[in-house]
Structures are given as structure tokens and as C-alpha cells.
Design an enzyme around this catalytic site. Structure first.
Site, PDB file in Angstrom:
ATOM      1  N   SER A  59       0.873  -1.191   0.000  1.00  0.00           N
ATOM      2  CA  SER A  59       0.000   0.000   0.000  1.00  0.00           C
ATOM      3  C   SER A  59       0.899   1.226   0.000  1.00  0.00           C
ATOM      4  O   SER A  59       2.087   1.146   0.360  1.00  0.00           O
ATOM      5  CB  SER A  59      -0.850  -0.019   1.274  1.00  0.00           C
ATOM      6  N   TYR A  92      -1.507  -0.878  10.713  1.00  0.00           N
ATOM      7  CA  TYR A  92      -1.670  -1.178   9.279  1.00  0.00           C
ATOM      8  C   TYR A  92      -0.378  -0.812   8.540  1.00  0.00           C
ATOM      9  O   TYR A  92       0.122  -1.591   7.730  1.00  0.00           O
ATOM     10  CB  TYR A  92      -2.868  -0.408   8.720  1.00  0.00           C
TER      11      TYR A  92
HETATM   12  P1  NDP Z   1     -11.610  -5.879   0.135  1.00  0.00           P
HETATM   13  O1  NDP Z   1     -12.064  -5.795   1.539  1.00  0.00           O
HETATM   14  O2  NDP Z   1     -12.586  -5.645  -0.948  1.00  0.00           O
HETATM   15  O3  NDP Z   1     -10.888  -7.273  -0.140  1.00  0.00           O
HETATM   16  C1  NDP Z   1     -10.147  -7.953   0.829  1.00  0.00           C
HETATM   17  C2  NDP Z   1     -10.105  -9.401   0.446  1.00  0.00           C
HETATM   18  O4  NDP Z   1      -9.304 -10.091   1.414  1.00  0.00           O
HETATM   19  C3  NDP Z   1     -11.474 -10.045   0.430  1.00  0.00           C
HETATM   20  O5  NDP Z   1     -11.578 -10.851  -0.702  1.00  0.00           O
HETATM   21  C4  NDP Z   1     -11.481 -10.883   1.684  1.00  0.00           C
HETATM   22  O6  NDP Z   1     -12.264 -12.055   1.467  1.00  0.00           O
HETATM   23  C5  NDP Z   1     -10.009 -11.242   1.796  1.00  0.00           C
HETATM   24  N1  NDP Z   1      -9.660 -11.658   3.149  1.00  0.00           N
HETATM   25  C6  NDP Z   1      -9.762 -10.946   4.303  1.00  0.00           C
HETATM   26  N2  NDP Z   1      -9.411 -11.699   5.337  1.00  0.00           N
HETATM   27  C7  NDP Z   1      -9.074 -12.921   4.839  1.00  0.00           C
HETATM   28  C8  NDP Z   1      -8.636 -14.135   5.417  1.00  0.00           C
HETATM   29  N3  NDP Z   1      -8.454 -14.268   6.738  1.00  0.00           N
HETATM   30  N4  NDP Z   1      -8.391 -15.190   4.597  1.00  0.00           N
HETATM   31  C9  NDP Z   1      -8.588 -15.077   3.273  1.00  0.00           C
HETATM   32  N5  NDP Z   1      -8.988 -13.964   2.671  1.00  0.00           N
HETATM   33  C10 NDP Z   1      -9.236 -12.902   3.450  1.00  0.00           C
HETATM   34  O7  NDP Z   1     -10.411  -4.831   0.033  1.00  0.00           O
HETATM   35  P2  NDP Z   1      -9.347  -4.480  -1.126  1.00  0.00           P
HETATM   36  O8  NDP Z   1      -9.651  -5.146  -2.391  1.00  0.00           O
HETATM   37  O9  NDP Z   1      -9.208  -3.018  -1.092  1.00  0.00           O
HETATM   38  O10 NDP Z   1      -8.020  -5.088  -0.475  1.00  0.00           O
HETATM   39  C11 NDP Z   1      -7.134  -5.938  -1.150  1.00  0.00           C
HETATM   40  C12 NDP Z   1      -5.713  -5.609  -0.735  1.00  0.00           C
HETATM   41  O11 NDP Z   1      -5.392  -4.304  -1.198  1.00  0.00           O
HETATM   42  C13 NDP Z   1      -5.465  -5.615   0.766  1.00  0.00           C
HETATM   43  O12 NDP Z   1      -4.226  -6.249   1.036  1.00  0.00           O
HETATM   44  C14 NDP Z   1      -5.384  -4.133   1.107  1.00  0.00           C
HETATM   45  O13 NDP Z   1      -4.605  -3.891   2.246  1.00  0.00           O
HETATM   46  C15 NDP Z   1      -4.761  -3.599  -0.165  1.00  0.00           C
HETATM   47  N6  NDP Z   1      -4.929  -2.160  -0.379  1.00  0.00           N
HETATM   48  C16 NDP Z   1      -6.186  -1.621  -0.559  1.00  0.00           C
HETATM   49  C17 NDP Z   1      -6.329  -0.253  -0.694  1.00  0.00           C
HETATM   50  C18 NDP Z   1      -7.674   0.397  -0.814  1.00  0.00           C
HETATM   51  O14 NDP Z   1      -7.756   1.645  -0.710  1.00  0.00           O
HETATM   52  N7  NDP Z   1      -8.750  -0.330  -1.035  1.00  0.00           N
HETATM   53  C19 NDP Z   1      -5.174   0.650  -0.732  1.00  0.00           C
HETATM   54  C20 NDP Z   1      -3.905  -0.040  -0.589  1.00  0.00           C
HETATM   55  C21 NDP Z   1      -3.805  -1.371  -0.421  1.00  0.00           C
HETATM   56  P3  NDP Z   1     -13.143 -12.829   2.556  1.00  0.00           P
HETATM   57  O15 NDP Z   1     -13.673 -11.800   3.516  1.00  0.00           O
HETATM   58  O16 NDP Z   1     -14.183 -13.485   1.729  1.00  0.00           O
HETATM   59  O17 NDP Z   1     -12.212 -13.803   3.189  1.00  0.00           O
END
Ligand code: NDP
Length: 249
Positions: A143, A156
Site C-alpha cells: 500500500s 496497518y
Molecule cells: P476488500 O475488503 O474488498 O478485499 C479484501 C479481500 O481479502 C477479500 O476478498 C477478503 O475475502 C479477503 N480476506 C480478508 N481476510 C481474509 C482471510 N483471513 N483469509 C482469506 N482472505 C481474506 O479490500 P481491497 O480489495 O481493497 O483489499 C485488497 C488488498 O489491497 C489488501 O491487502 C489491502 O490492504 C490492499 N490495499 C487496498 C487499498 C484500498 O484503498 N482499497 C489501498 C492499498 C492497499 P473474505 O472476507 O471473503 O475472506
């Protein structure tokens, strides 16, 4: 569709929403067989259907990345099914913001277990396969928060800093095995990520911050990941930082 990744097998963790979902679609669109993983199997099934409808090949696996045994089993299942793993996109993550003083430390454990250990477990599980193949590509989603820390985001930040350190160390360990390592550092992307914040005032601050700019879409990040993994074998795209144009910090 193109065939740039035809014959390649890609794993995308956190594929049930946001950046992971868009990435799975983007990689399938350039011909990869995609293994999609997350905890919400209903969302994975809906995504699998979209990929199949577009003529892609997909395997959905319900797995919690914070559980090492589940991560190992996931990788073993994919390897058993397809005989290879070419790309791992370590995307699953949570952003449970809040001040350090007075924090619910359960939020810290969840972030460290998912954002850091989950990514490490998946990397650990695919490395022997990639080494035996003599090639592979690991894409770790960090990030802007992995480069710049702010008040109210410390843990974070710490998890994403860890992703950067781990990735650079990993690159130095595996480049001679023809395994490439890419860190992706998105700024504000419109996903459900901030909705999971447990601290009400931190959630409100995040809502205001996301609302203050024209955010990126998940597809913008998926396009960067697709770019990194479709370069010729001698090109190792190590780091991509992408902010919305209107984002200052
Ligand atoms: P979302 O919340 O839409 O997606 C997060 C994903 O992670 C979901 O598919 C969720 O699926 C999965 N997840 C969470 N916990 C678990 C777990 N214990 N095991 C398996 N899967 C898990 O957010 P984003 O798409 O934004 O996030 C994706 C990545 O991008 C993250 O690493 C985030 O830190 C990073 N990021 C996002 C930014 C933003 O502004 N959105 C900015 C910078 C980085 P489920 O709950 O079904 O398990």
C-alpha cells in the site's frame, strides 16, 4: 481475451471482492487459469461463474490465509489439479485503523495474521513448486501505507512495511531461481476495505478521506498487476506505487 498467460496458473488470494476479484478477472482475460481463494465461498462461486462465462478456467477454494494448514492445503490442491503454480498474488488483507493508544489489540492480531503471516504462509507454500519449475512470480499487495505512515494507521502501516521488507528479502533469495517478485502499492481504491474498520471514529475518518478524492477503481490496480506479470522473463517489475491523481499523502 488474449493469450499472454496461456498455460499459466495464477493464485489470487482475497479474490471474493475488490482488487482481488478484479485481478482474477484481468488474469483470466489474458489467458491464465485462475485459482481464486477467500473465506466467502458464495462470492467466489459468483466470480467463478463470471470467469467461466467469459471462457476462462477457474478453481475456487475457500481458505482463511491466517491458517497455515489451510494455505498449505490450498496450494497443494491447486498443484495437484494443474501440476504447476506460475503466479501468486498475495492480495488478502484487512485495514483495521485506529490510534495505538486505546486500540483493541485483537485488530492488531488480525492485521498481522492476515496481511503479514498469511502472505508469508502462501509464499512459503509455493516456493518449492516454483523452484522445481525453474520459474515463478510472486506479487505482494502492499500500500502507499507501506511507504508513508500517519497517525491513526500505525499497525496497518507496520503490516505493509513488513510486506515491503519481506518482498525485497525474498527477491534477493529467489532471483537466481528465475522467480520474480513485485510489490504493488495502491493509494485509495474504492472497495469494501474501510467498511471493516471496527473503531467508529477511525471508520469515520477513513470515510471522509476516501470521500475527499476521486478514488481508484479495483480494475486500475488489476491492470498494474497484469502489466507486471506479462512482462518478458528478463523483466522483473519490482515495485509499482499508484495513487489517485487527487490524493496528496
Ligand atoms: P476488500 O475488503 O474488498 O478485499 C479484501 C479481500 O481479502 C477479500 O476478498 C477478503 O475475502 C479477503 N480476506 C480478508 N481476510 C481474509 C482471510 N483471513 N483469509 C482469506 N482472505 C481474506 O479490500 P481491497 O480489495 O481493497 O483489499 C485488497 C488488498 O489491497 C489488501 O491487502 C489491502 O490492504 C490492499 N490495499 C487496498 C487499498 C484500498 O484503498 N482499497 C489501498 C492499498 C492497499 P473474505 O472476507 O471473503 O475472506
Amino acid at each position: 481475451m488474449s493469450d499472454k498467460l496461456a498455460g499459466k496458473v495464477a493464485i489470487v488470494t482475497g479474490a471474493s471482492s475488490g482488487i482481488g476479484e478484479a485481478t482474477a478477472l484481468a488474469l483470466a482475460d489474458v489467458g491464465a487459469t485462475v485459482a481464486i481463494a477467500a473465506r466467502r465461498s458464495d462470492r467466489l462461486e459468483a466470480l467463478a461463474k463470471r470467469i467461466l462465462d467469459q471462457g476462462g478456467e477457474v478453481l475456487s477454494i475457500t481458505a482463511d490465509v491466517s491458517d497455515e494448514a489451510q494455505v498449505k492445503a490450498m496450494v497443494q490442491k491447486i498443484h495437484a489439479e494443474y501440476g504447476r503454480v506460475d503466479i501468486l498474488v498475495n492480495n488478502a488483507g484487512v485495514m483495521l485503523l485506529g490510534m495505538i493508544d486505546g486500540a483493541n489489540t485483537e485488530d492488531w492480531r488480525r492485521m498481522i495474521n492476515i496481511n503479514v503471516l498469511g502472505l508469508m504462509y502462501a509464499t512459503h507454500a509455493v516456493l518449492p513448486i516454483m523452484k522445481a519449475q525453474g520459474a515463478g512470480h510472486i506479487v505482494n499487495i502492499s500500500s502507499v501505507a507501506g511507504r508513508f505512515a500517519n497517525a491513526g494507521t500505525g499497525v496497518y502501516n507496520a503490516t505493509k512495511w513488513a510486506v515491503g521488507a519481506f518482498s525485497e528479502s525474498l527477491r534477493k533469495e529467489v532471483y537466481q531461481n528465475n522467480i520474480r517478485v513485485t510489490i504493488i502499492e495502491p493509494g485509495l481504491v474504492a472497495t469494501e476495505l474501510p467498511q471493516h474498520i471496527t473503531n467508529p471514529s477511525a471508520k469515520e475518518r477513513a470515510r471522509q478521506f476516501y470521500g475527499s478524492v476521486r478514488t481508484l477503481e479495483s480494475e486500475d490496480i488489476a491492470a498494474a498487476i497484469a502489466y507486471a506479470v506479462t512482462q518478458p522473463p528478463h523483466v522483473n517489475v519490482n515495485e509499482i506505487l499508484i495513487r489517485p491523481t487527487e490524493q496528496e499523502r
